[in-house]
Scaffold this active site. Sequence first.
Site, short mmCIF file in Angstrom:
data_model
loop_
_atom_site.label_atom_id
_atom_site.label_comp_id
_atom_site.label_asym_id
_atom_site.label_seq_id
_atom_site.Cartn_x
_atom_site.Cartn_y
_atom_site.Cartn_z
N GLY A 1 3.85 -0.30 -1.36
CA GLY A 1 3.75 -0.87 -2.69
C GLY A 1 4.97 -0.55 -3.53
O GLY A 1 5.43 -1.40 -4.32
N PHE B 1 -1.66 -1.16 -3.98
CA PHE B 1 -2.75 -0.25 -3.64
C PHE B 1 -2.22 1.18 -3.69
O PHE B 1 -1.38 1.56 -2.87
CB PHE B 1 -3.28 -0.52 -2.23
CG PHE B 1 -3.75 -1.92 -1.96
CD1 PHE B 1 -4.34 -2.68 -2.95
CD2 PHE B 1 -3.62 -2.47 -0.70
CE1 PHE B 1 -4.78 -3.98 -2.70
CE2 PHE B 1 -4.05 -3.76 -0.43
CZ PHE B 1 -4.63 -4.52 -1.44
N TYR C 1 0.85 -1.19 0.00
CA TYR C 1 0.00 0.00 0.00
C TYR C 1 0.88 1.24 0.00
O TYR C 1 1.77 1.38 0.84
CB TYR C 1 -0.90 -0.05 1.24
CG TYR C 1 -1.89 1.09 1.39
CD1 TYR C 1 -2.22 1.94 0.34
CD2 TYR C 1 -2.54 1.29 2.60
CE1 TYR C 1 -3.14 2.96 0.49
CE2 TYR C 1 -3.47 2.31 2.77
CZ TYR C 1 -3.76 3.14 1.71
OH TYR C 1 -4.67 4.15 1.88
N CYS C 2 0.63 2.15 -0.95
CA CYS C 2 1.34 3.44 -1.02
C CYS C 2 2.84 3.19 -1.10
O CYS C 2 3.31 2.46 -1.96
CB CYS C 2 0.93 4.30 0.18
SG CYS C 2 1.57 5.99 0.16
N LEU C 3 3.62 3.76 -0.20
CA LEU C 3 5.06 3.58 -0.21
C LEU C 3 5.43 2.11 0.00
O LEU C 3 6.46 1.64 -0.51
CB LEU C 3 5.69 4.46 0.87
CG LEU C 3 7.21 4.48 1.01
CD1 LEU C 3 7.89 4.73 -0.32
CD2 LEU C 3 7.63 5.52 2.03
#
Length: 572
Positions: free
Chosen positions: A312, A336, A308-310
């Site tokens: 990812g 994500f 998720y975010c960083l």
Amino acid sequence: MPVPSPIPVPAADAQAAALDMQARATVARLTGALSPMAGLLAAFDWAAHLAASPGKQLALGQLAVRQAQALTREWAPATPDAFAAPDRRFRAPAWQHAPFKAWQQAFLAGQQWWDAATHGVLGVERHHEDLVAFSARQWLDLLSPGNIPWTNPEVIEATLREGGANLMRGLHNWMEDAGRQATGAPPAGTDQFRVGHEVAITPGKVVLRNGLIELIQYAPATPTVHPEPVLLVPAWIMKYYILDLTPEESLVRYLVAQGHTVFCISWKNPGEAERDRGMDDYLQLGLHAALDAVQALCPRRKVHAAGYCLGGTLLAIGAAAMARDGDDRLASTTYFAAQTDFSEPGELGLFIDESQLSLLEAQMQQKGYLTAQQMAGAFSMLRSYDLLWSRMVGDYLLGHRAPMNALMAWNADATRMPARMHSEYLRRLFLDDDLSEGRFPVDGRPVSLGSLRLPTFMVGTVTDHVAPWRSVHKLHFLCPAEITFALTTGGHNAGIVNPPAPDSRRSHRLLTRPADGPYLAPDDWLAAAPTHAGSWWPAWQQWLAAHSGAPIKPPRMGTALADAPGTYVLER
């Protein structure tokens, strides 16, 4: 001919560099790490080129005349709106009556004029144009008639109706918020969502702890499970439990209920002692340490990894390095709201240039980390209406606090960033875009996103101000893997916390590009992807199941070091 000896750096030069660093750290403290030099350079670039653009000046003058004429007609009775574009700041019916209609229409006209003035000036560097336009919007938002008590009809009406009681409540709210901020206490209402009590309560155990992560293994909830476990890699810019909020909003609980064995990383909240943790540490002590632990508990099983975010971005880096090195422990990857190409990073890029980074790095060198308050301040500026001005009007002028919810409470539970890692992240990813260009090193050797061939699921969110969906979508261009891309309504956080609900107003688009299939640009993808009502969670779960084997008995639970949610998530 002898090779000359290296010229030593004089002590005076080292002292000069240290003095410059100290001076920049002082400027950063005074300005919230916003570089005044960057602002001045952008303003000069824009003003100088506007001064040399008589055609643009003429067009702006003509626009001003047309706006004045339109406003004159607008204020006359029974005329259509000249500035009818919807603006949620002025949606209350009272704004349609004199004199408030005149004030809001004049404000919208000024907003329109400054938007035209700050864009399309020939010769202005793109970053400078974006910075000047953003600054103009910030000043305009500050001066909105909706923010001033005596020009806001809703505030005037409430004050007259309540005899000023709304302002007294607002004063109380302001004093409470100021006191909490001064003492470092969380915002009012967050005590309704305590970690381990109301949120982050999916049953599980901490089965690994090192200097950077705790790994949580969640207890099975079904008699059989899919054989391939799921490893969630959240961003360390946030607490992990956004993926495990209340039971109704928990992605972790949803996956466990669908028969998945779920593991989740909980990152340590770094302090001065972790100042030298870099991206390699987050790979080795984070992703790889977690994979080792997962496979020890689920031997001979490949892993579905989701970032998720960083988190990812880290997963993409790690997956590329694993592909380079012949490591085949991953079954699939999911991202994500995670960027892998940073050439168009969205409005966060406004705060990232050499001038800004010199201040941030100087400040982080002294502290050893980037504070949670600095991160929150940057995001508040990006969403100034939602996070600042609407709250000021509601809490302090109308005297009505917005009810706290789990996502808001989580958002207030901020984290810090180690100095070395954050500098590497901003420079190598945001500023230099090394990852998409094939220059980002892992263990001293660069990795290529072109080596990613695992089945991939991606989620972008329509109104994402942190990872714009068109930027997230660029992985289609960078690698040949099969990619199923979901574009969901909502923003960076609310779009991901998207549980299935029968009365949901959410929707998502979904389309799969086969492995080695043709590239679809974002707008072409948008035209081709069908729309589906409701949450994207079931689509992802079905995708995971389709890429998994036949059900088996749940694997053993690891040796418990603590009950979930563990200890790292509680660090302030």
